[in-house]
Write a protein that holds these residues in place. Structure first.
Motif, short mmCIF file in Angstrom:
data_model
loop_
_atom_site.label_atom_id
_atom_site.label_comp_id
_atom_site.label_asym_id
_atom_site.label_seq_id
_atom_site.Cartn_x
_atom_site.Cartn_y
_atom_site.Cartn_z
N ARG A 204 6.08 57.10 59.18
CA ARG A 204 7.25 57.38 58.34
C ARG A 204 7.59 58.85 58.45
NH1 ARG A 204 7.55 55.61 53.69
NH2 ARG A 204 8.82 57.28 52.85
N ASP A 205 8.73 59.19 57.87
CA ASP A 205 9.18 60.58 57.78
C ASP A 205 9.28 60.92 56.30
OD1 ASP A 205 10.29 63.08 58.54
OD2 ASP A 205 12.29 62.29 58.10
N PRO A 206 8.65 62.01 55.84
CA PRO A 206 7.92 63.02 56.60
C PRO A 206 6.52 62.54 57.01
CG PRO A 206 7.91 63.55 54.28
CD PRO A 206 8.81 62.37 54.42
N THR A 207 6.00 63.19 58.04
CA THR A 207 4.70 62.84 58.58
C THR A 207 3.58 63.37 57.69
OG1 THR A 207 5.59 62.96 60.82
CG2 THR A 207 3.19 63.00 60.59
N PRO A 208 2.57 62.55 57.39
CA PRO A 208 1.45 63.01 56.58
C PRO A 208 0.65 64.12 57.28
CG PRO A 208 1.49 60.62 56.71
CD PRO A 208 2.47 61.12 57.72
N GLY A 291 3.30 61.43 47.10
CA GLY A 291 4.21 62.21 46.29
C GLY A 291 5.11 63.05 47.17
N PRO A 292 5.97 63.90 46.59
CA PRO A 292 6.81 64.79 47.38
C PRO A 292 5.96 65.69 48.27
CG PRO A 292 7.52 64.75 45.09
CD PRO A 292 6.20 64.04 45.14
N PRO A 293 6.39 65.98 49.48
CA PRO A 293 5.57 66.76 50.42
C PRO A 293 5.06 68.08 49.86
CG PRO A 293 7.51 65.88 51.53
CD PRO A 293 7.69 65.58 50.08
N GLU A 294 5.91 68.75 49.06
CA GLU A 294 5.51 70.07 48.56
C GLU A 294 4.40 70.00 47.52
OE1 GLU A 294 9.47 68.96 46.45
OE2 GLU A 294 8.44 68.61 48.37
N THR A 295 4.10 68.80 47.01
CA THR A 295 3.05 68.67 45.99
C THR A 295 1.73 68.18 46.59
OG1 THR A 295 3.54 66.35 45.45
CG2 THR A 295 4.82 68.05 44.31
N LEU A 296 1.74 67.80 47.87
CA LEU A 296 0.55 67.21 48.47
C LEU A 296 -0.31 68.29 49.11
CD1 LEU A 296 2.00 63.96 50.05
CD2 LEU A 296 0.90 64.28 47.83
N SER A 297 -1.05 68.96 48.27
CA SER A 297 -1.93 70.03 48.74
C SER A 297 -3.05 69.48 49.59
CB SER A 297 -2.52 70.77 47.52
OG SER A 297 -3.68 71.46 47.86
N ARG A 298 -3.17 69.96 50.83
CA ARG A 298 -4.27 69.54 51.70
C ARG A 298 -5.61 69.90 51.05
NH1 ARG A 298 -4.92 68.57 57.25
NH2 ARG A 298 -7.03 67.75 57.53
N ALA A 299 -5.65 71.08 50.44
CA ALA A 299 -6.87 71.49 49.75
C ALA A 299 -7.19 70.55 48.60
CB ALA A 299 -6.74 72.92 49.24
N GLY A 300 -6.14 70.08 47.91
CA GLY A 300 -6.36 69.15 46.81
C GLY A 300 -6.93 67.83 47.27
N VAL A 301 -6.39 67.30 48.37
CA VAL A 301 -6.90 66.04 48.91
C VAL A 301 -8.36 66.20 49.34
CG1 VAL A 301 -6.65 64.34 50.75
CG2 VAL A 301 -4.61 65.27 49.63
N TYR A 322 0.25 60.63 51.71
CA TYR A 322 1.37 59.74 52.00
C TYR A 322 2.62 60.37 51.37
CZ TYR A 322 4.16 55.43 51.72
OH TYR A 322 5.15 54.48 51.80
N PRO A 323 3.31 61.25 52.11
CA PRO A 323 4.45 61.96 51.53
C PRO A 323 5.66 61.07 51.30
CG PRO A 323 4.19 62.50 53.85
CD PRO A 323 3.02 61.66 53.48
#
Length: 382
Positions: A204-208, A291-301, A322-323
């Motif tokens: 999908r777009d945007p890409t995870p 969630g929205p891409p700007e909220t998906l912190s890689r550090a958080g995951v 999954y943005p």
């Protein structure tokens, strides 16, 4: 991850309908095709999303389309007798598009609880793809026969499915909600959880940042007949108007995003499970944050994944994002595979033994008693 969906019984059909509605509304493709199987003609006619050509009436010669009457031995017999018709319908599913089969039913009634083990066994015999079951446990107030059906069905289905994902009705009843009134909401809840999990592996777009593919879901569920639980939690996000107007955006700094992701995953794993259990009592886990891409912190995951490793005590914890652009919520799905202990399962076994004692006592009075099933040795359906 794309599934071949097989719905058995009334509840199974309604859950399948709900999942297909979710697929359409979310704009994702997670169901390659769906088949509905039932002994009740009226239930098949009442389905809204499954193609009429994919609806299979079994046991027509014996029960005349009127259902199995909560008799799961009869449900199993009818499924065995007409398994060829079920197999023909499933054969029409384009298996080149299927990562796994999912057989869905309530385990307390007759057709679903009796038919699911039979159908899972046949699908595993024919197909290389994994075959998973989704079983809905009856509420306590539904009575002893439904408890007994569920215990017997579960004992058998875990032997014939690669893994069984359980949903405990009582764990998701709202205060004051009637049993009948909660069914529709529960079906939508099951569909939402499955939808988030299965959608995560689809392009999908945007890409995870970190894609969760079908193999990771399969590895977490396992293929050795275990029990699984699926947690879910969401948190609202506040959108703020941009400097020059236009579309609102979500503004979070890195620390705030990381904290929110970790907190949402913890709520999903500790308080939002389809089958409540203790985290040390699982063998594998998978976390998906959307969630929205700007909220998906890689550090958080990554923080959430490490926390889950510590909480479960297993290194087999996978994670990804999954943005979604058009959402005002952050959500987390946590899949727990290889559940070894759960209070509801122990209660179910005890309730089934008590129900069987009552059945045996009644039969004995009628000089028809065939004995009492023991706690860990309830007679399988076949």
């Amino acid at each position: 991850m794309k599934i071949g969906l097989v719905a058995v019984g009334q509840a199974g059909g309604k859950i399948a309908d709900a999942l297909l509605r979710y697929e359409r509304s979310a704009g994702v493709e997670i169901v390659a095709d769906a088949v509905a199987v039932n002994t009740a003609r009226a239930d098949l006619l009442g389905l809204q999303e499954i193609d009429p050509e994919r609806r299979v009436l079994i046991g027509g010669d014996r029960v005349k389309g009127h259902g199995s009457g909560a008799d799961n031995e009869l449900g199993a017999e009818l499924a065995r007798e007409d398994i060829g018709e079920v197999r023909d319908a499933v054969d029409a599913i384009p298996t080149s598009d299927v990562d796994a089969f999912l057989v869905v039913a309530a385990l307390g009634g007759g057709t679903g609880s009796g038919g699911v083990p039979v159908i899972c066994r046949e699908l595993r015999r024919i197909y290389e793809e994994p075959v998973y079951a989704l079983g809905v446990l009856p509420a306590r107030e539904e009575g002893g026969i439904y408890t007994l059906n569920a215990a017997r069905s579960l004992k058998t289905v875990v032997e014939h499915a690669d893994a069984t994902l359980l949903f405990d009705n009582d764990a998701h009843r709202e205060t004051g909600e009637s049993l009948a009134g909660g069914y529709g909401r529960v079906n939508e809840e099951i569909a939402r959880r499955l939808g988030v999990l299965l959608s995560a592996g689809e392009a999908r777009d945007p890409t995870p940042e970190k894609v969760v593919d079908a193999s990771e879901i399969i590895n977490t569920l396992g293929r050795s007949g275990g029990v699984a639980s699926l947690g879910y939690a969401s948190a609202p996000l506040e959108r703020k108007r941009g400097l020059f107007g236009g579309r609102k955006r979500i503004e979070e700094d890195a620390l705030e995003s990381t904290t929110r992701v970790t907190a949402t995953v913890r709520r999903a794993a500790l308080g939002g499970l389809t089958l409540p259990c203790e985290l040390p009592d699982v063998e594998r886990a998978l976390v998906v944050v959307s969630g929205p891409p700007e909220t998906l912190s890689r550090a958080g995951v990554e923080d959430a994944r490490r926390w889950l490793e510590e909480a479960t005590g297993t290194p087999e914890v996978r994670g990804g994002d999954y943005p979604l652009r058009d959402t005002d919520h952050l959500a987390a799905a946590v899949l727990l595979g290889g559940v070894t202990e759960a209070p509801r399962l122990a209660e179910l076994r005890a309730g089934a033994v008590e129900a069987q004692r009552n059945v045996a006592a009644i039969a004995e009075r009628a000089e028809l008693s065939g004995g009492i099933w023991e706690a860990e040795g309830l007679d399988p359906l076949f």
